[in-house]
Design a protein around this motif. Sequence first.
Motif, short mmCIF file in Angstrom:
data_model
loop_
_atom_site.label_atom_id
_atom_site.label_comp_id
_atom_site.label_asym_id
_atom_site.label_seq_id
_atom_site.Cartn_x
_atom_site.Cartn_y
_atom_site.Cartn_z
N GLU A 48 0.83 -1.21 0.00
CA GLU A 48 0.00 0.00 0.00
C GLU A 48 0.86 1.26 0.00
O GLU A 48 0.59 2.21 -0.75
CB GLU A 48 -0.94 0.02 1.20
N GLN A 49 1.92 1.28 0.82
CA GLN A 49 2.83 2.43 0.82
C GLN A 49 3.49 2.60 -0.54
O GLN A 49 3.61 3.72 -1.05
CB GLN A 49 3.91 2.26 1.89
N ALA A 50 3.92 1.50 -1.14
CA ALA A 50 4.56 1.56 -2.45
C ALA A 50 3.58 2.06 -3.51
O ALA A 50 3.92 2.89 -4.35
CB ALA A 50 5.13 0.20 -2.84
N ALA A 51 2.33 1.56 -3.47
CA ALA A 51 1.33 1.99 -4.44
C ALA A 51 1.07 3.49 -4.32
O ALA A 51 0.93 4.19 -5.33
CB ALA A 51 0.04 1.20 -4.25
N ARG A 52 1.03 4.00 -3.10
CA ARG A 52 0.82 5.44 -2.89
C ARG A 52 2.05 6.24 -3.34
O ARG A 52 1.93 7.38 -3.77
CB ARG A 52 0.47 5.75 -1.45
N HIS A 53 3.22 5.63 -3.23
CA HIS A 53 4.44 6.28 -3.73
C HIS A 53 4.37 6.41 -5.26
O HIS A 53 4.70 7.45 -5.81
CB HIS A 53 5.66 5.46 -3.31
N PHE A 54 3.95 5.33 -5.93
CA PHE A 54 3.84 5.35 -7.39
C PHE A 54 2.71 6.26 -7.87
O PHE A 54 2.82 6.87 -8.93
CB PHE A 54 3.60 3.94 -7.93
N ASP A 58 -5.35 10.83 -5.97
CA ASP A 58 -6.52 10.00 -6.26
C ASP A 58 -6.64 9.73 -7.75
O ASP A 58 -6.94 8.60 -8.16
CB ASP A 58 -7.80 10.68 -5.77
N ARG A 59 -6.40 10.74 -8.56
CA ARG A 59 -6.48 10.58 -10.01
C ARG A 59 -5.48 9.52 -10.50
O ARG A 59 -5.82 8.67 -11.32
CB ARG A 59 -6.22 11.91 -10.70
N GLU A 60 -4.25 9.57 -10.02
CA GLU A 60 -3.24 8.60 -10.42
C GLU A 60 -3.59 7.19 -9.93
O GLU A 60 -3.37 6.21 -10.64
CB GLU A 60 -1.86 9.01 -9.90
N ARG A 61 -4.16 7.11 -8.73
CA ARG A 61 -4.57 5.79 -8.20
C ARG A 61 -5.71 5.21 -9.04
O ARG A 61 -5.73 4.01 -9.32
CB ARG A 61 -4.95 5.90 -6.73
N ARG A 62 -6.67 6.05 -9.46
CA ARG A 62 -7.74 5.57 -10.33
C ARG A 62 -7.19 5.08 -11.66
O ARG A 62 -7.60 4.05 -12.19
CB ARG A 62 -8.79 6.66 -10.55
N ARG A 63 -6.23 5.80 -12.21
CA ARG A 63 -5.60 5.41 -13.47
C ARG A 63 -4.86 4.07 -13.30
O ARG A 63 -4.97 3.19 -14.16
CB ARG A 63 -4.63 6.49 -13.93
N ALA A 64 -4.15 3.89 -12.21
CA ALA A 64 -3.44 2.62 -11.96
C ALA A 64 -4.42 1.47 -11.79
O ALA A 64 -4.20 0.37 -12.31
CB ALA A 64 -2.55 2.76 -10.72
N LEU A 65 -5.52 1.72 -11.09
CA LEU A 65 -6.55 0.70 -10.91
C LEU A 65 -7.17 0.33 -12.25
O LEU A 65 -7.34 -0.86 -12.57
CB LEU A 65 -7.61 1.19 -9.93
#
Length: 98
Positions: A48-54, A58-65
């Motif tokens: 989870e920490q690594a995913a938030r680093h990448f 929120d917009r980037e997390r939606r794009r990664a998902l």
Amino acid sequence: MSDRPTLTIDGEQVPVDDCIWLERHPCGCVASAAIAYVPDTWTLTTAEQAARHFAPTDRERRRALAASLTVEAITGGRYRDQFQAHWFCDHHTRPSQA
């Protein structure tokens, strides 16, 4: 012995300063990589920490998902042996610069 944390990789405890986090496409290609420990800057001990680093926003997390990117920890040795020179499959290979 270091007081830095360890990560469990393939059933073994690995010092965090010998770990690399990979963000990967479903085909296995590496989208991003980050070392898990940078003195006085960050220590990434969970996916989870690594995913938030990448993807810090929120917009980037939606794009990664939406891209079905996954995050995994590997050892520095595995990164050098398996991934360092081979980030892209045929689908993700960038055209050569002529």
